[in-house]
Design a protein around this motif. Structure first.
Motif, PDB file in Angstrom:
ATOM      1  N   ALA A  86      -7.786  -6.367   7.703  1.00 54.66           N
ATOM      2  CA  ALA A  86      -8.318  -5.006   7.602  1.00 54.66           C
ATOM      3  C   ALA A  86      -9.827  -4.992   7.869  1.00 54.66           C
ATOM      4  N   SER A  89     -10.513  -5.600  11.541  1.00 56.75           N
ATOM      5  CA  SER A  89     -10.146  -4.499  12.443  1.00 56.75           C
ATOM      6  C   SER A  89     -11.281  -3.509  12.663  1.00 56.75           C
ATOM      7  N   ALA A  90     -12.368  -3.622  11.876  1.00 55.67           N
ATOM      8  CA  ALA A  90     -13.536  -2.774  12.121  1.00 55.67           C
ATOM      9  C   ALA A  90     -14.119  -3.037  13.509  1.00 55.67           C
ATOM     10  N   SER A  93     -11.948  -0.632  15.589  1.00 53.25           N
ATOM     11  CA  SER A  93     -11.688   0.693  15.033  1.00 53.25           C
ATOM     12  C   SER A  93     -12.590   1.747  15.667  1.00 53.25           C
ATOM     13  N   THR A  99     -13.398   2.399   8.349  1.00 50.68           N
ATOM     14  CA  THR A  99     -12.489   1.252   8.228  1.00 50.68           C
ATOM     15  C   THR A  99     -13.038   0.229   7.236  1.00 50.68           C
ATOM     16  N   ALA A 103     -11.383  -0.871   3.820  1.00 51.09           N
ATOM     17  CA  ALA A 103     -10.986  -2.280   3.783  1.00 51.09           C
ATOM     18  C   ALA A 103     -11.587  -2.998   2.584  1.00 51.09           C
ATOM     19  N   GLY A 309      -6.864   0.178  14.148  1.00 48.11           N
ATOM     20  CA  GLY A 309      -7.885  -0.010  13.126  1.00 48.11           C
ATOM     21  C   GLY A 309      -7.407   0.430  11.754  1.00 48.11           C
ATOM     22  N   TYR A 310      -7.837  -0.301  10.731  1.00 40.55           N
ATOM     23  CA  TYR A 310      -7.384  -0.036   9.365  1.00 40.55           C
ATOM     24  C   TYR A 310      -7.781   1.361   8.903  1.00 40.55           C
ATOM     25  N   VAL A 312      -8.105   4.200   9.796  1.00 47.72           N
ATOM     26  CA  VAL A 312      -8.410   5.165  10.852  1.00 47.72           C
ATOM     27  C   VAL A 312      -7.198   5.396  11.753  1.00 47.72           C
ATOM     28  N   TYR A 342      -2.044  -0.077  12.199  1.00 46.86           N
ATOM     29  CA  TYR A 342      -3.399  -0.592  11.997  1.00 46.86           C
ATOM     30  C   TYR A 342      -3.703  -1.820  12.847  1.00 46.86           C
TER      31      TYR A 342
END
Length: 436
Positions: A86, A89-90, A93, A99, A103, A309-310, A312, A342
């Protein structure tokens, strides 16, 4: 600082309060927003962030200064994979700051559960969990009468007004109260006496807590909660009847349950229809199957191998869905599908792997645990099973501030401590009985 916190009574108080808040308690109160006023899904409350941030930071400080931290991290590292993904994933994102904020909350939830599991031995940890569940049931029942605006869905609520009249207790939604009630009822039924003692006062407290859990479950109107109680009861019967056998008979019992399971699979359609009719629900699971179909189509069309993306990701899909259909949901209502939104296929593989690891390891613990007097050693496996079953209809395995992830991370810490202990973490009455 941590020396004062490590007083047994102070430590227990902190973890009980943290268990309630990290599990999603008092969301409407800390949001400082009237339930009748709409707000953006990604909007955060400063008060909520301060409270949860303080809880997570304190839990993390207690954890890293605990001598059990190293064996817990060594044995429980798989539970950290999803929050790590998570945070990562920024990088892809569309809204990296949102995110990252969500996260960090996700990682904090997992860290709190690991800290709780590392702070106490198994039976004390079970007592903290049981007392926290019982406390939430009592608070939810009391608030339903003294503060119905927050504790009961209202017809003028900005969100989910369709559930007007159903209880949500100290949570933001009736389904959350439903799962907490189910977890409380099952945990207290299996290990309440072990947690509260067998004195008259302890048994009275247990009986009242079970009554509160039953009332909250019924008043929430949560079909998922009722279904999970039934599934947990069946899982417990299978588990208890298997581990209570001698080594030579366990294989026979497993063959029996496998044959029965195969028969159930062959007639799954009829069983599912009967169960849904019993719960008063349609075959589309309140529109979830239609939502899943739309989401899969949108994800395939997005051509994003690492997901959107987490957190988002579902906001983006929600915007696309609401513009093309009448569906408006801010989550996929399925943890594995949400992980796909995600993080793409890597997220699904990791989520499934973590789920399988937790279930297998808690089953191993159960096979070594004493089955006397109240099957307390089986509770981690039952709770993991309940959390994963609930994950089929709610996206809890990848969500911050919810009971499922607290329970799963506590179970991970119990697994790690059991593997590090020698020779067995639990009482071994069943083992000694077999050897005799």
């Amino acid at each position: 600082m941590t020396r004062g916190l490590r007083s047994p009574s102070v430590l227990a108080t902190f973890y009980v309060a943290g268990f309630v808040m990290a599990g999603g308690g008092f969301v409407l109160y800390t949001s400082t927003v009237d339930p009748a006023v709409a707000r953006d899904t990604g909007a955060g409350s400063l008060l909520s962030q301060l409270v949860l941030g303080a809880i997570y930071a304190t839990a993390l400080l207690l954890f890293i200064t605990n001598r059990e931290a190293r064996p817990v991290l060594r044995g429980a590292w798989p539970i950290l994979l999803l929050p790590a993904l998570a945070l990562l994933s920024a990088l892809w994102s569309p809204d990296p700051l949102l995110t990252l904020r969500r996260a960090f909350a996700f990682a904090g939830t997992i860290a709190f559960g690991l800290s709780l599991g590392a702070a106490f031995r198994f039976r004390a940890t079970l007592g903290i969990v049981a007392f926290g569940l019982a406390l939430v049931m009592a608070l939810s029942l009391v608030l339903a009468f003294i503060d119905p605006v927050h504790a009961i869905h209202q017809s003028d609520d900005a969100i989910q007004a369709v559930h007007a009249g159903y209880w949500r207790g100290i949570f933001a939604h009736r389904n959350t109260l439903g799962f907490w009630s189910a977890a409380a009822f099952v945990t207290l039924a299996l290990a309440g006496e072990e947690a509260f003692g067998r004195s008259f006062a302890g048994r009275l407290f247990l009986a009242l807590s079970l009554l509160c859990a039953a009332v909250c479950l019924a008043a929430s109107g949560s079909s998922a909660g009722l279904a999970i109680v039934g599934l947990a009861a069946m899982f417990f019967v299978v588990l208890a009847t298997t581990v209570s056998q001698t080594d030579g008979r366990r294989g026979v019992m497993l063959l029996f349950w496998c044959a029965l399971g195969l028969l159930a699979l062959l007639t799954f359609g009829e069983i599912a229809r009967f169960g849904l009719q019993l719960l008063g629900r349609d075959s589309d699971l309140t529109g979830r199957t239609e939502l899943w179909s739309y989401l899969l189509d949108l994800i395939r069309a997005s051509d994003k191998p690492l997901g959107l993306g987490y957190f988002v990701g579902t906001l983006l899909l929600d915007q696309r869905l609401s513009s093309a259909t009448e569906i408006r949901n801010v989550n996929a209502h399925n943890g594995f599908l949400e992980a796909f939104v995600y993080f793409g296929w890597p997220g699904v593989i990791i989520a499934a792997g973590v789920a399988l690891w937790l279930l297998v390891e808690t089953l191993r613990l159960a096979s070594r645990a004493s089955n006397e007097p109240r099957f307390a050693g089986l509770v981690p496996a039952v709770l993991v099973f309940m959390a994963l079953a609930h994950n089929i209809v709610e996206s809890t395995i990848v969500s911050p501030n919810n009971l499922n992830n607290v329970l799963l991370s506590v179970a991970a810490a119990i697994i790690a401590r059991a593997r590090a202990a020698a020779p067995v973490h639990f009482a071994s009455a069943a083992t000694s009985r077999r050897s005799s």
